[in-house]
Design a protein around this motif. Structure first.
Motif, PDB file in Angstrom:
ATOM      1  N   SER A  90       0.973  -1.164   0.066  1.00  0.00           N
ATOM      2  CA  SER A  90       0.057  -0.143  -0.041  1.00  0.00           C
ATOM      3  C   SER A  90       0.876   1.215  -0.030  1.00  0.00           C
ATOM      4  N   ILE A  91       2.080   1.202   0.729  1.00  0.00           N
ATOM      5  CA  ILE A  91       2.966   2.539   0.820  1.00  0.00           C
ATOM      6  C   ILE A  91       3.579   2.734  -0.646  1.00  0.00           C
ATOM      7  N   ALA A  92       3.960   1.475  -0.951  1.00  0.00           N
ATOM      8  CA  ALA A  92       4.681   1.653  -2.305  1.00  0.00           C
ATOM      9  C   ALA A  92       3.526   2.155  -3.478  1.00  0.00           C
ATOM     10  N   ALA A  93       2.609   1.506  -3.430  1.00  0.00           N
ATOM     11  CA  ALA A  93       1.442   2.085  -4.493  1.00  0.00           C
ATOM     12  C   ALA A  93       1.395   3.800  -4.088  1.00  0.00           C
ATOM     13  N   ALA A  94       1.180   4.113  -2.679  1.00  0.00           N
ATOM     14  CA  ALA A  94       1.267   5.705  -2.389  1.00  0.00           C
ATOM     15  C   ALA A  94       2.263   6.502  -3.357  1.00  0.00           C
ATOM     16  N   GLY A  95       3.429   5.850  -3.401  1.00  0.00           N
ATOM     17  CA  GLY A  95       4.382   6.317  -4.206  1.00  0.00           C
ATOM     18  C   GLY A  95       4.103   6.713  -5.743  1.00  0.00           C
ATOM     19  N   SER A  96       3.236   5.453  -6.305  1.00  0.00           N
ATOM     20  CA  SER A  96       3.024   5.862  -7.629  1.00  0.00           C
ATOM     21  C   SER A  96       1.966   6.794  -7.683  1.00  0.00           C
ATOM     22  N   LEU A  97       1.117   6.842  -6.540  1.00  0.00           N
ATOM     23  CA  LEU A  97       0.185   7.897  -6.375  1.00  0.00           C
ATOM     24  C   LEU A  97       0.801   9.427  -6.328  1.00  0.00           C
ATOM     25  N   ALA A  98       1.860   9.460  -5.718  1.00  0.00           N
ATOM     26  CA  ALA A  98       2.563  10.755  -5.589  1.00  0.00           C
ATOM     27  C   ALA A  98       2.957  11.177  -7.016  1.00  0.00           C
ATOM     28  N   VAL A  99       3.751  10.264  -7.685  1.00  0.00           N
ATOM     29  CA  VAL A  99       4.175  10.686  -9.146  1.00  0.00           C
ATOM     30  C   VAL A  99       3.054  10.975  -9.969  1.00  0.00           C
ATOM     31  N   LEU A 100       2.166  10.492  -9.840  1.00  0.00           N
ATOM     32  CA  LEU A 100       0.651  10.826 -10.663  1.00  0.00           C
ATOM     33  C   LEU A 100       0.311  12.353 -10.036  1.00  0.00           C
ATOM     34  N   ALA A 101       0.595  12.515  -8.688  1.00  0.00           N
ATOM     35  CA  ALA A 101       0.047  13.872  -8.382  1.00  0.00           C
ATOM     36  C   ALA A 101       0.876  14.957  -8.870  1.00  0.00           C
ATOM     37  N   PHE A 102       2.211  14.594  -8.656  1.00  0.00           N
ATOM     38  CA  PHE A 102       3.384  15.828  -9.439  1.00  0.00           C
ATOM     39  C   PHE A 102       3.060  15.964 -10.719  1.00  0.00           C
ATOM     40  N   LEU A 103       2.604  14.830 -11.536  1.00  0.00           N
ATOM     41  CA  LEU A 103       2.434  14.984 -13.206  1.00  0.00           C
ATOM     42  C   LEU A 103       1.249  15.719 -13.399  1.00  0.00           C
ATOM     43  N   PHE A 104       0.318  15.607 -12.627  1.00  0.00           N
ATOM     44  CA  PHE A 104      -0.959  16.358 -12.735  1.00  0.00           C
ATOM     45  C   PHE A 104      -0.870  17.877 -12.420  1.00  0.00           C
ATOM     46  N   ALA A 105      -0.067  18.201 -11.160  1.00  0.00           N
ATOM     47  CA  ALA A 105       0.355  19.573 -11.066  1.00  0.00           C
ATOM     48  C   ALA A 105       1.756  20.150 -12.146  1.00  0.00           C
ATOM     49  N   GLY A 106       1.989  19.578 -12.885  1.00  0.00           N
ATOM     50  CA  GLY A 106       2.977  19.815 -13.740  1.00  0.00           C
ATOM     51  C   GLY A 106       4.550  20.285 -12.996  1.00  0.00           C
ATOM     52  N   ARG A 107       4.517  19.515 -11.913  1.00  0.00           N
ATOM     53  CA  ARG A 107       5.785  19.761 -11.245  1.00  0.00           C
ATOM     54  C   ARG A 107       6.672  18.731 -11.035  1.00  0.00           C
ATOM     55  N   LEU A 108       6.663  17.580 -11.864  1.00  0.00           N
ATOM     56  CA  LEU A 108       7.372  16.527 -11.521  1.00  0.00           C
ATOM     57  C   LEU A 108       8.691  16.638 -11.947  1.00  0.00           C
TER      58      LEU A 108
END
Length: 434
Positions: A90-108
């Protein structure tokens, strides 16, 4: 003895079927994670054109994994393996979710991936030993070698298909689509483990006041099993040689020597998987080796001899692909024979502690190899091969010239060193006594 084995067969068969279900679901989740990893490597290299940027992604994953592996063994033995696996995933999946959030924000940015990989490395320190113990609880000992072949098969099947699928999906929907598929595969595997899998727990004789007590017991057991210790130490050295090149600079070298052609890189990665699949199929159906320790090191010697050396002298996709098959085909034999030795030697009640110590020893050289490989590629071998030095000219006859030739020279060095260490290990008396 025969009566006992007959009575245990139905229960063992039921546990083995549960492991098959777990294996299938985890393989699907692994495919999603692998596609994300492949896309992020291409993205990071495209941002910096540096082998070091790719090296640091793996380095940030392995350092916390190796460090924490020393301390988690007792925790794993005393707690439910299923819960540990669920929380870690679950924590590892949260990492992918964080990448997704940065990508959505245009700040990756690349450093975001480094930070997330640190978190994933922490979860792997708990998840991998727990999974190893769970495998020992669900799979009858006589099938450990075959199951190791199955694991190699699924892992390498992922290696074959994830680059091609990632490239197709990236063209269709970008990194966003790949991340969404990764998260969906996690949800599927999580639900299977939560609702359909029961992992038997081993009663503990006592609890320990601190993680250091568990570490001490793990080392105390290994002190009596010198052959296993020597296997761990030699595999640590071989892991160092391997991580200097394959996990570390293979992608930058292929991209540099193919003028950034991601299709060529995907083809080579696919061939790496094909070799592993072939080896995994053979291991999963063949009879157990009667000389397991010898099989480990002969397999490693062949991998370095034909894989690294051919990768060094190859100058096109045909030779790189052939080298990838030659390097990966023997690896399932290494893993299967090592696992069989460990599961038969380590008591079930302390497998978590010993596997955690094993991970810390055997994988401790990986972060060093990763970071050193990136540094040597960018600042030593590549500049040296471009310097016009007489020795560089002689090496150029073997590995070629131009961008990527320095990294090819590194493959030449690791091939010679890995082959030598593997053959020398065959003459170690303690290892042979296993």
């Amino acid at each position: 003895m025969e009566e006992n084995s007959i009575e245990e067969n139905p229960m063992e068969e039921k546990s083995f079927k549960k492991y098959i279900i777990l294996w299938l679901s985890q393989s699907i989740s692994g495919l999603g994670s692998s596609m994300t990893g492949f896309a992020l490597v291409l993205w990071a290299y495209g941002q910096s054109r540096s082998a070091m940027s790719v090296s640091l992604m793996s380095f940030c994953n392995y350092v916390p994994y190796v460090f924490l592996s020393l301390f988690v063994g007792d925790f794993i033995d005393r707690h439910k393996k299923k819960t540990i696996m669920l929380v870690s995933d679950s924590i590892a999946a949260a990492g992918s979710l964080a990448v997704l959030a940065f990508l959505f924000a245009g700040r990756l940015e690349v450093w975001n991936i480094y930070a997330i990989n640190v978190v994933v490395g922490i979860t792997n320190a708990f998840q991998q030993p727990a999974s190893a113990v769970a495998m020992g609880r669900l799979v009858p000992k006589e099938k450990i070698s075959n199951v190791s072949g199955m694991n190699s098969f699924s892992h390498n099947l992922i290696v074959v298909f994830s680059p091609m699928m990632a490239a197709f999906l990236f063209a269709a929907g970008g990194l966003l689509l790949i991340l969404l598929i990764d998260l969906a595969s996690f949800v599927f595997a999580f639900c299977v483990l939560l609702f359909f899998i029961t992992i038997p727990e081993q009663a503990q004789d006592k609890t320990h006041s601190s993680p250091f007590a568990g570490i001490a017991e793990g080392f105390a057991f290994l002190k009596k099993e010198k052959g296993i210790v020597y296997i761990m130490l030699t595999m640590a050295l071989l892991n160092f040689c391997s991580r200097l090149t394959y996990e570390n600079i293979l992608s930058p070298m292929i991209l540099a020597r193919s003028f950034g052609n991601s299709i060529v890189l995907g083809t080579v990665n696919a061939c790496m998987g094909i070799g592993g699949i072939t080896g995994g199929i053979i291991v999963s159906v063949k009879k157990e080796s009667s000389h397991k320790a010898v099989a480990i090191y002969i397999s490693m010697a062949l991998s370095f001899l034909f894989g690294d050396l051919m990768m060094a002298v190859g100058k096109n996709v045909f030779w790189w692909s052939a080298a990838a098959v030659a390097a990966s085909l023997p690896i399932p034999f290494v893993m299967a024979n090592q696992n069989t030795i460990l599961y038969r030697k380590i008591p079930a009640a302390m497998q978590g502690r010993v596997f955690a110590v094993r991970n810390a020893i055997q994988y401790s050289t990986i972060p060093v190899g990763i970071i050193l490989g990136g540094y040597l590629a960018d600042y030593v071998f590549e500049p040296f091969m471009a310097s016009g030095n007489r020795l560089a000219g002689m090496l150029g006859i073997i590995v070629g010239n131009g961008a990527g030739s320095g990294m090819a020279a590194m493959f030449l060095c690791t091939g010679i060193c890995g082959f030598t260490v593997s053959l020398a290990s065959c003459f170690n008396r303690e290892i042979m006594n296993l």
